[in-house]
Design a protein around this motif. Sequence first.
Motif, short mmCIF file in Angstrom:
data_model
loop_
_atom_site.label_atom_id
_atom_site.label_comp_id
_atom_site.label_asym_id
_atom_site.label_seq_id
_atom_site.Cartn_x
_atom_site.Cartn_y
_atom_site.Cartn_z
N MET A 172 41.37 30.69 40.95
CA MET A 172 41.25 31.73 39.94
C MET A 172 42.47 31.54 39.02
O MET A 172 43.50 31.04 39.46
CB MET A 172 41.32 33.11 40.58
CG MET A 172 40.31 33.36 41.70
SD MET A 172 38.62 33.60 41.11
CE MET A 172 37.72 32.36 42.05
N ASP A 173 42.37 31.93 37.77
CA ASP A 173 43.49 31.83 36.83
C ASP A 173 44.03 30.39 36.73
O ASP A 173 45.19 30.11 37.00
CB ASP A 173 44.63 32.78 37.24
CG ASP A 173 44.14 34.21 37.36
OD1 ASP A 173 43.66 34.74 36.35
OD2 ASP A 173 44.22 34.79 38.45
N PHE A 229 36.84 31.05 38.56
CA PHE A 229 36.19 32.36 38.38
C PHE A 229 34.92 32.18 37.54
O PHE A 229 33.84 32.62 37.93
CB PHE A 229 37.16 33.33 37.69
CG PHE A 229 36.65 34.74 37.59
CD1 PHE A 229 36.93 35.66 38.59
CD2 PHE A 229 35.88 35.14 36.51
CE1 PHE A 229 36.46 36.97 38.51
CE2 PHE A 229 35.40 36.44 36.43
CZ PHE A 229 35.68 37.36 37.42
N ASN A 275 32.15 30.13 39.21
CA ASN A 275 31.49 30.92 40.24
C ASN A 275 30.52 31.93 39.63
O ASN A 275 29.39 32.10 40.11
CB ASN A 275 32.57 31.64 41.07
CG ASN A 275 32.01 32.19 42.36
OD1 ASN A 275 31.38 33.23 42.35
ND2 ASN A 275 32.23 31.49 43.45
N ASN A 281 32.55 40.30 39.41
CA ASN A 281 33.56 39.59 40.18
C ASN A 281 32.91 38.52 41.06
O ASN A 281 31.70 38.47 41.18
CB ASN A 281 34.38 40.58 41.03
CG ASN A 281 35.79 40.09 41.29
OD1 ASN A 281 36.07 38.90 41.27
ND2 ASN A 281 36.70 41.02 41.56
N VAL A 282 33.75 37.69 41.68
CA VAL A 282 33.25 36.58 42.49
C VAL A 282 32.97 37.00 43.93
O VAL A 282 32.54 36.17 44.75
CB VAL A 282 34.22 35.38 42.47
CG1 VAL A 282 34.36 34.83 41.07
CG2 VAL A 282 35.59 35.77 43.04
N ASN A 316 40.24 37.20 40.07
CA ASN A 316 41.42 36.70 39.38
C ASN A 316 42.37 37.87 39.08
O ASN A 316 42.11 39.01 39.45
CB ASN A 316 41.01 35.93 38.12
CG ASN A 316 40.16 36.75 37.16
OD1 ASN A 316 40.11 37.97 37.27
ND2 ASN A 316 39.50 36.09 36.23
N LYS A 317 43.46 37.54 38.39
CA LYS A 317 44.47 38.56 38.08
C LYS A 317 43.83 39.75 37.36
O LYS A 317 44.06 40.91 37.71
CB LYS A 317 45.54 37.90 37.19
CG LYS A 317 46.83 38.63 37.04
CD LYS A 317 47.90 37.70 36.48
CE LYS A 317 49.12 38.48 35.99
NZ LYS A 317 48.91 39.13 34.66
N THR A 356 40.64 40.88 37.26
CA THR A 356 39.74 41.76 38.03
C THR A 356 40.51 42.56 39.08
O THR A 356 40.18 43.71 39.35
CB THR A 356 38.57 40.99 38.69
OG1 THR A 356 39.11 39.99 39.56
CG2 THR A 356 37.70 40.32 37.65
#
Lengths: 324, 324
Positions: free
Chosen positions: A142-143, A223, A226, B175-176, B184-185, B187
């Motif tokens: 993520m990120d 992210f 997905n 979201n995942v 991620n940051k 969410t």
Amino acid sequence: MKILIDTYGADRGEEVLVMGALRALEKRDFTPVFIGNKSKIQAELKDKKDQFEIIHTDEFIDNNEDPARAIRRKKNASIVMAYNMAKEDGNSGILSAGSTGALLAGGLFLAKRIEGIRRACLATSLPTKNGVTLLMDTGANMDTKAEYLEEFGLMGKVYLENVLAIKNPKIGLLNVGVEEHKGNKLTKETYKLLEKSNMNFIGNIEARDLLTGKANVILADGFDGNIAIKTAEGILSLLSKELKDVFYKSLANKIAAGIIKNDLKDMFASYSADKVGGAPLLGVKSYVYKAHGSSNQEAIENAILGLLDYMDKKVIEKIEGEIR
Amino acid sequence: MKILIDTYGADRGEEVLVMGALRALEKRDFTPVFIGNKSKIQAELKDKKDQFEIIHTDEFIDNNEDPARAIRRKKNASIVMAYNMAKEDGNSGILSAGSTGALLAGGLFLAKRIEGIRRACLATSLPTKNGVTLLMDTGANMDTKAEYLEEFGLMGKVYLENVLAIKNPKIGLLNVGVEEHKGNKLTKETYKLLEKSNMNFIGNIEARDLLTGKANVILADGFDGNIAIKTAEGILSLLSKELKDVFYKSLANKIAAGIIKNDLKDMFASYSADKVGGAPLLGVKSYVYKAHGSSNQEAIENAILGLLDYMDKKVIEKIEGEIR
């Protein structure tokens, strides 16, 4: 070659992993090493048990745990044992349908990253009509940063050139428009890096072209990748249900459905995730394949066959060679 | 009420905008004001031209321009004229199938943001089987912050309560995974804010549940929301093509297809973007609706009807009331 199979983590339990491995054994020679609850594994193997190795453990890491913490503390978790064994003998692959977070954390802390690669990523083969498309990343990171995405592109290139003999694969970037200036900070930065790279960068790919085979590699933050594959899965499953409703709507429809049923099944099967069964975790120093939690026997069989190809072609060494 | 219709920007030209407005006029009373090339508009209107207003301009903003720059410099661009007219008379809505960037930039620089709202967003109605779901944002903002997403949630709530009479709408976060720690940051931060808010926050929504109606509002960064809807569009269009291939595969299939064809068409139509036709740009002080570039007449008709509902219910005033 040994394939270390984590028998925890599949929604349908040990059965799909054991039976999937048996199916793969009919096509390729390898030694399955089942890591998990011995009596449950033996119950699935029945009289065939002497053809395999079984490593017993009752410990595992589930989706609700902090993966990094669990990997460090649970020395006897199935996935931790698999990583340690793979490292020790240097020539074994790992298959798991369990927590993606744990698989990734194990890759980073136990197998370690390939020198020069800053992030590992999951490379998911998409069910395209024309040619091959890998979506990278589909959930390991993520990120993400632009430089990581560039590395994913490089690993995808090496993977496709070696495992699937695709010369100079087309690399695209998942984005909200095809124009260069479109997107967020990450995609704009990545676009610039890819343009300057030696890769065959073909520009931005819109999400509506996910399955149309425009690129061999579609790069995305984990992210976003997905979100894209789960949206695709959701729509495919929704439409398959909707079609059933149409078929049962009237007697005439039922008769019509009887005629085209098999062709339709084939069509939907060509978009099924079970055809590929899993995704390599690229960027770590062990051969690791992640299978879907919802895998069936076919998916596990295909994941193991994919993992064996990945190992045969020594992709990790090739990536190391490319980075140097 | 006047609806200011930017006649540039639709892939199929003036025809869909003019004819779509005529169709909407059969259902609701309003005055279409067409802003664009007068002779092309008149050619479409033929003998009905005295029922409308036409404002001639040859200037417009396309997808390849820097939107903020173009909005400031091109005083006679159709969308700039629409924004200025809406501001002047205070009671007109704007419909455009042109550049999203220009529409957004016009909203920010010409209409201005509602006091207390830091970002405007596009709220796209998804074709769900059960109930109503708005996906917010679907492309107005890239690199969104948690506080902006919280504001989107608030605007979505006011919109649904007023325009569609949904009491205390369920707010979800794209979201995942469903677990709180996933994502991620952005969410993770947004999850915390929404938990503390007064909204009916029901947690994370996975992309595979985009169309299953679990939430009335699904909050997402504009990049992610755009990836999700474009993936969905891509798969729907791919499967509709694939079905055609199955139907033409054999004579028996052709006969079967003849029987179920209409039911199938209805099923696919229920997932068509044309049913809704457009999305409100929430957060600015004018009533603005964005239609798809690929809109047909039905889509424009439905977009105008949606815009009229949005105006009838004075949603902008209600949002202002909620923010205070």
